[in-house]
Design an enzyme around this catalytic site. Structure first.
Site, PDB file in Angstrom:
ATOM      1  N   HIS A 158       0.832  -1.207   0.000  1.00 42.55           N
ATOM      2  CA  HIS A 158       0.000   0.000   0.000  1.00 42.55           C
ATOM      3  C   HIS A 158       0.872   1.265   0.000  1.00 42.55           C
ATOM      4  CE1 HIS A 158      -3.786   2.206   1.011  1.00 42.55           C
ATOM      5  NE2 HIS A 158      -2.918   3.057   1.535  1.00 42.55           N
ATOM      6  N   GLU A 159       1.768   1.354   0.979  1.00 40.79           N
ATOM      7  CA  GLU A 159       2.619   2.548   1.049  1.00 40.79           C
ATOM      8  C   GLU A 159       3.571   2.595  -0.145  1.00 40.79           C
ATOM      9  OE1 GLU A 159       1.647   4.730   3.061  1.00 40.79           O
ATOM     10  OE2 GLU A 159       0.349   3.382   4.218  1.00 40.79           O
TER      11      GLU A 159
ATOM     12  N   GLU B 176      -4.769   7.382  -3.651  1.00 38.51           N
ATOM     13  CA  GLU B 176      -5.280   6.138  -3.086  1.00 38.51           C
ATOM     14  C   GLU B 176      -5.464   5.082  -4.180  1.00 38.51           C
ATOM     15  OE1 GLU B 176      -5.209   6.450   0.086  1.00 38.51           O
ATOM     16  OE2 GLU B 176      -6.042   4.520   0.729  1.00 38.51           O
TER      17      GLU B 176
ATOM     18  N   HIS C 146       1.794   4.278  -2.950  1.00 35.97           N
ATOM     19  CA  HIS C 146       1.842   5.742  -2.799  1.00 35.97           C
ATOM     20  C   HIS C 146       3.219   6.276  -3.213  1.00 35.97           C
ATOM     21  CE1 HIS C 146      -1.994   6.625  -0.934  1.00 35.97           C
ATOM     22  NE2 HIS C 146      -1.799   5.801   0.083  1.00 35.97           N
TER      23      HIS C 146
END
Lengths: 493, 493
Positions: free
Chosen positions: A258-259, A288, A262
């Site tokens: 997830h990170e 997102e 980003h």
């Protein structure tokens, strides 16, 4: 020095100062000693005040107006810079200085009260602060201005151009099919339960390994530990992420993906935009979409794990040596209607967001009292997810957003989910052999396409404009619903 | 708001901003990704310029003058604050803005050139930059002003009130006895040589253990890794140190004790001085006295290791299981005239400083050409230490100080050595059972005395004044020479 050059110099200094604020925050989360907290708050206030004065200075207003008067002759990028600077100048100057200071004090207090309220699972501790916050946020909407609904002014803070009507339309398309799919798939995939703990350093090494495989550039970023994972930018060549490691959870994998998603977005921004206010993801929703693309669309899919599951087994034999690939992938996609948004699966997640959206909208338009929140929360969770909220801590107090003064933020999570699926459809058209691409671990191919189509542009194009360029269509719920139906039918089949 | 309150507010904001600069530096050394270096330099320049403008603002000048006009009525601390702020205001305003900017550019270039010159061991690469630096530093001395010798102006930057004559007097007392002692003790203590590497995490744990034993407060500081150990302050409750770990060296011990000594000084400053310019060690010399007190006076002494050597043996049995305590203590005190200042023992160290002092003084007064430096360096090392300099890298290029533009800094190391011994004499009068105190590991007793006598006062008293209060005498070489004679006679006996 002509106006545009002056403006860019002004912009570059503001960018430097914002990166300093980000460094203060980063350090606070990953390294700062415990007792330094109060002093750090003071440093933050000193620098914030200094930045704010520069952001609302009449000098900046004059430079902007002069540059705008001649914008027809400018490049796409320079016009975009004016757009972004104008937007932020207007937002900053519309709020009176005393309002900003008071709001900042109130959110500090509210965060303390929220922490205590959650710890004691007692909404009454948070309620008076939340009442004052809602009043101030409604005032904020009036200061900022809006066309149709006061909540529009807040949505626009996080996703440029987003409106209440647009969000209602989005959930209108989503709600019935999601509720139906949850009914259909809940309980049909067996979740994973671990009895043996994962070693901390083993988790960290595996997270690093996945990040390298995704193409995260460690010469332009780093990975640290913090209680809540986040991604931050301290400079064009300085994009950092954190992750957390619990003994018996797979959060270390999905947190990293997830990170990492980003961070890839940020690392992929064109160097020509460095040191300007365009050197940033264009909106929370698009940001997102990138994190969820890697975490969910790629990272909870079978092809990805065809490549990486053997390595996971090797890294953690006690947990995985006797588990099959298919059971693993089913396990990481188990559908379980629950109470906690951040633990939700892909099917139920957006129902959590819908509940928050409905509540926020009514709070802001004044049709719902803060005092009724615990009851309304329980009712909606029963109605949409079929679960009973037993405590405020696992109910209305679970998210920090309102204590931060952030209303209008939650819908960007759903925008991210929809956009990720829509972008995935576009990618599949570009690479019809996508399953093999992933199964062979050729993540560079995926990343390079994302960089070219999305990341490199930074904030040059508006969110809707960007999505139109990449996918040929405005944001829609259709690709997301199709993606879910196909994926979960296959898993449960 | 009265003048003093305004001034304190102004001071507190400057302190915040200086702590931000320190954070930029800290992060650069311990965490920043490689390719972020250029962007970080820009952030540093932006913030420095902003700080500089506030430091030379006429508003500050007026506030200072108004407060000074009524200083008779002020407390000791408030008068000290005026002294420190006046000193820094004068230093800052005496240098023209263009000079500061040019000097900053030149030192950036000089550091790059120095790195390359040292790598290639070729002074010619550094020489043209050093020539320009010397010219600018001589100009700086003229801007700052001095009574007797231009070098006085530079010495005073690092040690308030220090003069060339004072340093000459100090080395006059030191030189002959040191040369005699080096002759007497060189080669009589067998150095330690390790064949087995120390594990990295083992080194770090032992360093942490020593820091905890010294009383370093980890709730108000932290320990990280960096290529060159340093101590820095990011806030009253935020004093941080770094250390380095090599496979076959004891640097991890003496680095921790040295930086720990600096950090204890900072952590010991009275909370009443927090957030002011008095919340800092008073001078480099006094600061160095604290680091060397722990590194050398305590940390290379037999009593300390009576307590800690068994633990060291347990932590690293491969290296120490078969070594006796006495041989260990002799080994860590081996006297070996060498080429490198930072590797020097307590006897030869100040001769390295003397050489640098003589060279700097002549460069600044204009009686020595930069071009002659390699030759002069070789001559002096042969004369004072009896060693042959074979390469510029191990000779005139070994220290970064000149590339930083720091001339007048080196003598503070010797002041630190002398002051440490003088303070140790005072401590022994206070605690005649000092050997037992250390052998029992009651380091808290030592630290508490240092806090009360030295640390708590921050920058309230001038260096000489502080030393007089603590030891009853001005700085002298006698205690240091007596300490060395007694210590090395016992070790070699």
């Amino acid at each position: 020095m002509n106006t545009l050059v002056q403006l860019k110099k002004y912009s570059a200094e503001l960018v430097d100062l914002h990166h300093l604020l980000a460094l203060l925050q980063w350090d606070q989360e990953v390294r700062m000693p415990r007792r330094a907290a109060e002093g750090r708050a003071g440093q933050f206030a000193t620098l914030s005040a200094l930045v704010h004065r520069r952001e609302v200075s009449p000098e900046l207003g004059v430079l902007l107006a002069e540059a705008e008067a001649r914008k027809e002759a400018l490049s796409v990028e320079d016009r975009a810079l004016l757009r972004v600077m104008r937007r932020s100048y207007n937002q900053n100057t519309k709020l009176p200085e005393e309002f900003v200071a008071e709001f900042s004090r109130l959110t500090s207090q509210a965060q303390m009260a929220w922490l205590e309220a959650r710890e004691q699972s007692d909404f009454a501790i948070f309620q008076p602060l939340l009442e004052r916050l809602v009043a101030m946020v409604r005032q904020q909407a009036e200061y900022l201005g809006y066309a149709a609904h006061p909540y529009d002014a807040l949505l626009d803070l996080y996703e440029e151009g987003l409106t209440t009507a647009r969000v209602e339309g989005m959930f209108g398309e989503l709600q019935a099919p999601l509720v139906a799919m949850v009914k259909k798939f809940a309980g049909r995939l067996t979740p994973l339960v671990f009895t043996e703990p994962f070693s901390l350093s083993g988790q960290e090494h595996f997270a690093e390994h996945l990040l390298v495989a995704m193409g995260f550039d460690f010469s332009r970023g780093c990975l640290a530990r913090s209680p809540h994972p986040f991604t931050t930018t301290l400079g064009h060549h300085d994009r950092r992420i954190t992750n957390r490691y619990a003994p018996k959870s797979l959060d270390f994998i999905f947190g990293a993906l997830h990170e990492g998603g980003h961070a890839l977005y940020e690392q992929g921004i064109d160097e020509g935009l460095a040191h300007s206010q365009l050197d940033d993801g264009v909106s929370l929703g698009i940001h997102e979409s990138q994190s969820r693309f890697w975490e969910n669309v790629v990272g909870r899919g079978l092809p990805f794990w065809q490549r990486f599951f053997p390595e996971l087994q090797q890294a953690f034999p006690a947990q995985f040596a006797h588990l099959g690939l298919d059971d693993f992938v089913r396990g990481i996609n188990a559908v379980i209607p629950g109470l906690i948004r951040v633990d939700a699966d892909e099917l139920t997640y957006n129902l959590h967001v819908l509940i928050r959206f409905e509540i926020e909208k009514e709070l802001i338009e004044g049709s719902l009292e803060v005092a009724s929140l615990p009851r309304v929360w329980r009712d909606k969770y029963r109605q949409y997810l079929g679960v009973e909220v037993e405590s405020d801590a696992d109910g209305v107090l679970q998210d920090i957003h309102w204590a931060h003064g952030s209303f209008g933020y939650f819908p960007t999570y759903t925008i991210g989910n929809l956009a990720a699926a829509q972008i995935w459809e576009a990618y599949k058209r570009h690479d019809p052999g996508f399953s093999r691409t992933l199964a062979e671990g050729d993540l560079a191919k995926v990343r390079e396409w994302l960089v070219r189509e999305i990341h490199s542009h930074g904030s040059v194009y508006l969110p809707e404009e960007l999505l139109m360029r990449v996918t040929g269509a405005p944001l829609s719920a259709r690709p997301f619903l199709a993606y879910l139906e196909e994926k979960f039918s296959a898993l449960a089949g």
